[in-house]
Design a protein around this motif. Structure first.
Motif, PDB file in Angstrom:
ATOM      1  N   GLU A 329       0.750  -1.356   0.066  1.00 14.60           N
ATOM      2  CA  GLU A 329       0.094  -0.152   0.110  1.00 14.60           C
ATOM      3  C   GLU A 329       0.737   1.342  -0.128  1.00 14.60           C
ATOM      4  OE1 GLU A 329      -3.647   2.149   2.624  1.00 14.60           O
ATOM      5  OE2 GLU A 329      -2.716   0.175   3.240  1.00 14.60           O
ATOM      6  N   ALA A 330       2.076   1.237   0.821  1.00 10.00           N
ATOM      7  CA  ALA A 330       3.010   2.365   0.927  1.00 10.00           C
ATOM      8  C   ALA A 330       3.385   2.739  -0.442  1.00 10.00           C
ATOM      9  CB  ALA A 330       3.882   2.086   2.026  1.00 10.00           C
ATOM     10  N   ALA A 331       3.839   1.738  -1.094  1.00  7.59           N
ATOM     11  CA  ALA A 331       4.707   1.852  -2.512  1.00  7.59           C
ATOM     12  C   ALA A 331       3.516   2.331  -3.566  1.00  7.59           C
ATOM     13  CB  ALA A 331       5.213   0.514  -2.897  1.00  7.59           C
ATOM     14  N   THR A 332       2.228   1.875  -3.346  1.00  4.11           N
ATOM     15  CA  THR A 332       1.222   2.058  -4.412  1.00  4.11           C
ATOM     16  C   THR A 332       0.967   3.800  -4.080  1.00  4.11           C
ATOM     17  OG1 THR A 332       0.237   0.132  -4.250  1.00  4.11           O
ATOM     18  CG2 THR A 332      -1.086   1.975  -4.816  1.00  4.11           C
ATOM     19  N   ARG A 333       1.095   4.272  -3.190  1.00  8.29           N
ATOM     20  CA  ARG A 333       0.816   5.598  -2.701  1.00  8.29           C
ATOM     21  C   ARG A 333       1.809   6.274  -3.113  1.00  8.29           C
ATOM     22  NH1 ARG A 333      -4.030   5.797  -0.278  1.00  8.29           N
ATOM     23  NH2 ARG A 333      -4.513   3.948   1.154  1.00  8.29           N
ATOM     24  N   VAL A 334       2.880   5.876  -3.157  1.00  6.09           N
ATOM     25  CA  VAL A 334       4.332   6.727  -3.464  1.00  6.09           C
ATOM     26  C   VAL A 334       4.192   7.018  -5.004  1.00  6.09           C
ATOM     27  CG1 VAL A 334       6.824   6.724  -3.827  1.00  6.09           C
ATOM     28  CG2 VAL A 334       5.636   6.121  -1.626  1.00  6.09           C
ATOM     29  N   ILE A 335       3.842   5.872  -5.670  1.00  5.39           N
ATOM     30  CA  ILE A 335       3.784   5.850  -7.092  1.00  5.39           C
ATOM     31  C   ILE A 335       2.710   6.682  -7.827  1.00  5.39           C
ATOM     32  CG2 ILE A 335       3.095   4.357  -9.023  1.00  5.39           C
ATOM     33  CD1 ILE A 335       4.679   2.061  -7.861  1.00  5.39           C
ATOM     34  N   TRP A 346       1.624  11.697 -19.889  1.00  4.84           N
ATOM     35  CA  TRP A 346       2.010  10.349 -19.903  1.00  4.84           C
ATOM     36  C   TRP A 346       3.771  10.336 -19.572  1.00  4.84           C
ATOM     37  CZ3 TRP A 346      -0.405   5.949 -20.504  1.00  4.84           C
ATOM     38  CH2 TRP A 346      -1.672   6.133 -21.048  1.00  4.84           C
ATOM     39  N   VAL A 347       4.088   9.307 -18.609  1.00  6.29           N
ATOM     40  CA  VAL A 347       5.359   9.366 -17.958  1.00  6.29           C
ATOM     41  C   VAL A 347       5.730   7.641 -18.244  1.00  6.29           C
ATOM     42  CG1 VAL A 347       6.866   9.665 -15.995  1.00  6.29           C
ATOM     43  CG2 VAL A 347       4.779  10.998 -16.395  1.00  6.29           C
ATOM     44  N   SER A 348       7.148   7.781 -18.734  1.00 13.20           N
ATOM     45  CA  SER A 348       7.518   6.520 -18.878  1.00 13.20           C
ATOM     46  C   SER A 348       7.794   5.438 -17.560  1.00 13.20           C
ATOM     47  CB  SER A 348       8.936   6.503 -19.730  1.00 13.20           C
ATOM     48  OG  SER A 348       9.982   7.096 -18.769  1.00 13.20           O
ATOM     49  N   ARG A 349       7.750   4.323 -17.818  1.00 17.67           N
ATOM     50  CA  ARG A 349       7.840   3.545 -16.641  1.00 17.67           C
ATOM     51  C   ARG A 349       9.027   3.802 -15.637  1.00 17.67           C
ATOM     52  NH1 ARG A 349      10.548  -1.050 -15.090  1.00 17.67           N
ATOM     53  NH2 ARG A 349       9.342  -2.647 -13.933  1.00 17.67           N
ATOM     54  N   GLN A 350      10.144   3.995 -16.604  1.00 19.46           N
ATOM     55  CA  GLN A 350      11.526   4.180 -15.966  1.00 19.46           C
ATOM     56  C   GLN A 350      11.419   5.547 -14.898  1.00 19.46           C
ATOM     57  OE1 GLN A 350      14.186   1.815 -15.701  1.00 19.46           O
ATOM     58  NE2 GLN A 350      14.804   3.240 -14.186  1.00 19.46           N
ATOM     59  N   GLU A 351      10.651   6.597 -15.461  1.00 18.48           N
ATOM     60  CA  GLU A 351      10.957   7.823 -14.742  1.00 18.48           C
ATOM     61  C   GLU A 351      10.074   7.624 -13.633  1.00 18.48           C
ATOM     62  OE1 GLU A 351      10.885  11.438 -17.865  1.00 18.48           O
ATOM     63  OE2 GLU A 351       9.137  10.110 -18.340  1.00 18.48           O
ATOM     64  N   VAL A 352       8.839   6.838 -13.724  1.00 24.27           N
ATOM     65  CA  VAL A 352       8.018   6.666 -12.392  1.00 24.27           C
ATOM     66  C   VAL A 352       8.736   5.707 -11.478  1.00 24.27           C
ATOM     67  CG1 VAL A 352       5.836   5.657 -11.793  1.00 24.27           C
ATOM     68  CG2 VAL A 352       6.061   6.678 -13.865  1.00 24.27           C
ATOM     69  N   ARG A 353       9.453   4.897 -11.964  1.00 23.91           N
ATOM     70  CA  ARG A 353      10.186   4.151 -10.984  1.00 23.91           C
ATOM     71  C   ARG A 353      11.302   4.877 -10.314  1.00 23.91           C
ATOM     72  NH1 ARG A 353      14.751   0.449 -11.333  1.00 23.91           N
ATOM     73  NH2 ARG A 353      14.459  -1.714 -10.430  1.00 23.91           N
ATOM     74  N   ALA A 356       9.786   7.217  -7.611  1.00 24.55           N
ATOM     75  CA  ALA A 356       9.574   6.331  -6.449  1.00 24.55           C
ATOM     76  C   ALA A 356      10.456   5.967  -5.515  1.00 24.55           C
ATOM     77  CB  ALA A 356       8.623   5.243  -6.906  1.00 24.55           C
ATOM     78  N   ARG A 357      11.820   5.517  -6.060  1.00 21.08           N
ATOM     79  CA  ARG A 357      13.039   5.148  -5.540  1.00 21.08           C
ATOM     80  C   ARG A 357      13.599   6.170  -4.396  1.00 21.08           C
ATOM     81  NH1 ARG A 357      17.889   2.396  -8.279  1.00 21.08           N
ATOM     82  NH2 ARG A 357      18.446   2.043  -6.130  1.00 21.08           N
ATOM     83  N   ALA A 358      13.043   7.292  -4.600  1.00 18.76           N
ATOM     84  CA  ALA A 358      13.619   8.446  -3.375  1.00 18.76           C
ATOM     85  C   ALA A 358      12.863   8.020  -2.267  1.00 18.76           C
ATOM     86  CB  ALA A 358      13.263   9.801  -3.902  1.00 18.76           C
ATOM     87  N   ILE A 360      11.049   4.661  -1.843  1.00 19.37           N
ATOM     88  CA  ILE A 360      10.980   3.160  -1.489  1.00 19.37           C
ATOM     89  C   ILE A 360      12.354   2.353  -2.191  1.00 19.37           C
ATOM     90  CG2 ILE A 360       9.708   1.070  -2.121  1.00 19.37           C
ATOM     91  CD1 ILE A 360       8.088   2.700  -0.262  1.00 19.37           C
ATOM     92  N   GLY A 361      13.091   2.056  -1.341  1.00 24.93           N
ATOM     93  CA  GLY A 361      14.287   1.588  -1.731  1.00 24.93           C
ATOM     94  C   GLY A 361      14.338   0.150  -2.600  1.00 24.93           C
ATOM     95  N   ASP A 362      13.388  -0.673  -2.033  1.00 20.04           N
ATOM     96  CA  ASP A 362      13.090  -1.981  -2.745  1.00 20.04           C
ATOM     97  C   ASP A 362      12.786  -1.874  -3.961  1.00 20.04           C
ATOM     98  OD1 ASP A 362      12.576  -4.719  -3.103  1.00 20.04           O
ATOM     99  OD2 ASP A 362      11.575  -4.869  -1.155  1.00 20.04           O
ATOM    100  N   THR A 363      13.408  -2.276  -5.112  1.00 19.36           N
ATOM    101  CA  THR A 363      13.123  -1.909  -6.382  1.00 19.36           C
ATOM    102  C   THR A 363      12.381  -3.196  -6.962  1.00 19.36           C
ATOM    103  OG1 THR A 363      15.128  -3.317  -7.008  1.00 19.36           O
ATOM    104  CG2 THR A 363      15.265  -0.810  -6.942  1.00 19.36           C
ATOM    105  N   GLY A 364      12.406  -4.552  -6.253  1.00 18.60           N
ATOM    106  CA  GLY A 364      11.653  -5.473  -6.400  1.00 18.60           C
ATOM    107  C   GLY A 364      10.221  -5.417  -6.090  1.00 18.60           C
ATOM    108  N   LEU A 365      10.015  -4.470  -4.902  1.00 13.39           N
ATOM    109  CA  LEU A 365       8.524  -3.964  -4.706  1.00 13.39           C
ATOM    110  C   LEU A 365       8.009  -3.123  -5.691  1.00 13.39           C
ATOM    111  CD1 LEU A 365       6.297  -3.953  -2.609  1.00 13.39           C
ATOM    112  CD2 LEU A 365       7.526  -2.287  -1.491  1.00 13.39           C
ATOM    113  N   LEU A 366       8.813  -2.103  -6.110  1.00 16.80           N
ATOM    114  CA  LEU A 366       8.328  -1.088  -6.965  1.00 16.80           C
ATOM    115  C   LEU A 366       7.996  -1.893  -8.206  1.00 16.80           C
ATOM    116  CD1 LEU A 366      10.875   1.852  -6.405  1.00 16.80           C
ATOM    117  CD2 LEU A 366       8.385   1.490  -5.801  1.00 16.80           C
TER     118      LEU A 366
END
Length: 658
Positions: A329-335, A346-353, A356-358, A360-366
């Motif tokens: 839920e936390a990762a969802t709200r950050v995204i 429209w934003v590319s997937r990499q830009e969104v990722r 959000a990494r600022a 959420i540090g867990d890239t697998g979760l993202l």
């Protein structure tokens, strides 16, 4: 007599003891009311023996009625009328329906048979006039032509050669107590039972302002009438069958992702509607045809008053998910917050990722959440995901759907069994279909007329220009004829008329269609000639005194036995002439197309024949062209002087000469 005929006292007086009532759902089938085992003309005669002969209902024409019981509880009966119209009583000598569908070369038939399901008001008017006519000193005042009245539930007409036209079907939307499909099923049974040859119709059917030939063409690849076997017959404005089929394939194959990507900028509800029905479907819908097919199938299954549940697809944590609901839920709200900052672009997937990494540090979760979020609702927003058709990169953006779902339930992750619901009613479904029809297929903004949308516009126009449909009910070389049932030897025969004025030039164009002629097994060729004369005299007005002179390309004696000399089902052409030449009109007048066959049609769209659309004639060369093709709007009157482009260019060239 019935709830249907309870419109007035005059209708109730009509009831007669012993008059038969037939089942609506089976009327027209073999054995109901008669075994249909002859030619079309023989089957019609056999059917009419079971009808009740009426008086004063059709301006002196013979008319029979059949009472049909639709259902017993509550009681509902309808009347089917059959009107026999001989050529001598016809107001219109020629048949424009034959001309427009491509049968204008047929000779005019001796008779037409009209099959009518009148509306309630028409039935009441019929019998009120009939009753009031008894005491009228001038009985002609009570006579009128039922055939010419408008608003029938069904009106179909057959020529005596078995070719016919379905002129109208008016279901419940037009106030009928019968649904359109019920009327069509009755008509189809009649055509099949009577052994009609070919039947045409002009498909202008609509539902809530939507042209069904376009709506069903996108959904099913065929018009609404296609479910009963009606197919492309003839297009208007130069449209032929290959062009029509390409238009159908093109518009059905439009990718939803491209439409969503372009249209959502102008129409906010497009994405929500796409998503709503994707959530209901068990399989992925990729094209526009997939979406409309699913929606119309859903419409046919959905109860009128009830609704079905559509899952509002919040992310549900899988039981074997390695992250807790709280972390997901936390990762969802950050995204979602990162997408908000993009201001709905429209934003590319990499830009969104990366944004959000600022937090959420867990890239697998993202990666897990980004994969799960595509085209899902989170709070007041729809998270849209689409593959950019140019860069081939996944892109995301938010769509505010607070106006579509006024009270959306918040994203719930604490309990994976909870699924927020929204109700889809039949009314909502029809509203969504109408919305997509209007904004994708019909009325788009001027800015949406290029690229992919120009293809939609062109394909839709081609489909709408295809109105004449045809069904072939009895093939010329049917297996039933080949089998020689009832011990009869059957052949297909047509005739050629010798031109008396130019006899040395040989024969005129063959007259179609072929007629099936039945013979006893010991019949001679003299018997065959007599049978051909009899058949064609019965069918065609021009051939009432037709006499066979010879059989083309067959050298036999009149006393020879047919069986053994010819094969069953063989096609033969008979040359002959009319004994009585008096009272015969201009040769052009004996065909269904009449004098219109002398028109020269040469339109920029490619049309070479009159297709029923509005035409204008050049005042110099007298060539006819569509007003639409020469840019004269339908709401404008035809100008007093018109020059086609070729003549106009010639005049300009001449005026420039010294």
């Amino acid at each position: 007599m019935s709830s249907y005929l309870g419109a007035g006292a005059a209708c109730r007086k009509r009831r007669r003891g012993g008059e038969r009532v037939f089942k609506f759902k089976s009327f027209g089938e073999n054995g109901c009311p008669v075994e249909f085992d002859g030619s079309f003309r023989e089957n019609v005669k056999a059917l009419l023996e079971y009808g009740h002969l009426e008086n004063n209902l059709c301006n002196g024409l013979l008319i029979w009625s059949f009472q049909l019981e639709v259902h017993r509880h509550p009681p509902l009966h309808v009347l089917l009328f059959v009107v026999e119209e001989p050529i001598e009583a016809s107001i219109n000598l020629h048949c424009k329906h034959c001309q427009y569908v491509g049968w204008g070369h047929h000779l005019i038939c001796n008779k037409k048979y009209h099959f009518l399901l009148p509306s309630k008001d028409t039935v009441a008017a019929c019998f009120n006039r009939d009753e009031s006519n008894f005491d009228d000193p001038n009985p002609e005042k009570g006579k009128f032509n039922l055939v010419e009245l408008q608003g029938h539930k069904m009106h179909g007409v057959f020529h005596s050669n078995g070719f016919g036209h379905l002129l109208c079907v008016n279901g419940m939307e037009m106030g009928s107590d019968l649904a359109g499909y019920q009327i069509m099923e009755l008509w189809d049974r009649l055509c099949t039972g009577l052994q009609a040859r070919k039947v045409s119709l002009n498909d202008t059917s609509k539902k809530r302002g939507m042209e069904l030939r376009l709506l069903y063409g996108v959904a099913y690849g065929q018009p609404w009438f296609g479910r009963w076997g009606y197919k492309f017959g003839r297009g208007c404005y130069g449209v032929n069958e290959p062009i029509y089929q390409k238009a159908i394939d093109a518009i059905r194959g439009m990718p939803l992702c491209l439409l969503d990507n372009h249209l959502s900028i102008f129409y906010n509800n497009i994405s929500v509607i796409f998503f709503r029905y994707q959530a209901l479907s068990d399989h992925s819908m990729v094209t526009l045809g997939d979406l409309f097919h699913f929606m119309l199938e859903l419409m046919s299954r959905l109860p009128k008053e009830n609704s079905i549940d559509s899952c509002n697809p919040a992310i549900l944590v899988e039981t074997n998910c390695r992250w807790s609901p709280k972390r997901v839920e936390a990762a969802t709200r950050v995204i979602v917050e990162a997408l908000k900052r993009a201001e709905f672009k429209w934003v590319s997937r990499q830009e969104v990722r990366d944004a959000a990494r600022a937090y959420i540090g867990d890239t697998g979760l993202l990666d897990f959440v980004l994969k799960s979020l595509g085209n899902h609702i989170v709070g007041n927003y729809l998270v849209r995901r689409c593959l950019n058709p140019v860069t081939k990169v996944l892109e995301y953006c938010l769509e505010d759907i607070s106006t579509v779902f006024p009270n959306p339930e918040a994203l719930i992750l604490n309990n994976s069994k909870v699924k927020p619901k929204c109700k889809i009613t039949k009314a909502q479904l029809m509203k969504d279909i109408s919305y997509l029809y209007k904004h994708i297929l019909k009325d788009r903004k001027p800015t949406l007329t290029t690229g992919i949308f120009s293809a939609i516009t062109m394909a839709a126009r081609i489909i709408l220009d295809t109105k004449f449909l045809v069904k072939e009910y009895t093939e010329e070389l049917s297996m039933e004829v080949k089998s020689g049932l009832n011990g009869k030897f059957k052949l297909f025969c047509t005739v050629l008329l010798r031109n008396n004025e130019e006899i040395d030039q040989g024969l005129k164009k063959p007259m179609h269609p072929y007629e099936c002629v039945s013979l006893e097994e010991d019949a001679t060729f003299n018997d065959l000639k007599q049978e051909v004369e009899k058949n064609f005299r019965e069918v065609y007005w021009r051939l009432r005194s037709f006499v066979v002179e010879t059989i083309v390309n067959v050298s036999v004696n009149g006393s020879d036995v047919v069986l053994g000399s010819l094969e069953m089902g063989q096609k033969l052409v008979f040359l002959g002439s009319n004994e009585d030449q008096t009272g015969i009109m201009n040769e052009l007048m004996i065909y269904e197309c009449g004098l219109n066959s002398s028109r020269v049609v040469d339109c920029p769209c490619g049309a070479k024949e009159d297709d029923g659309e509005r035409l204008i004639s050049c005042d110099i060369c007298e060539v006819w062209q569509h007003t639409r093709c020469v840019r004269i709007p339908n709401n404008e009157e035809i100008p007093h002087v018109f020059l086609c482009k070729q003549c106009e260019e010639k005049i300009v060239t001449l005026s420039s000469l010294p």
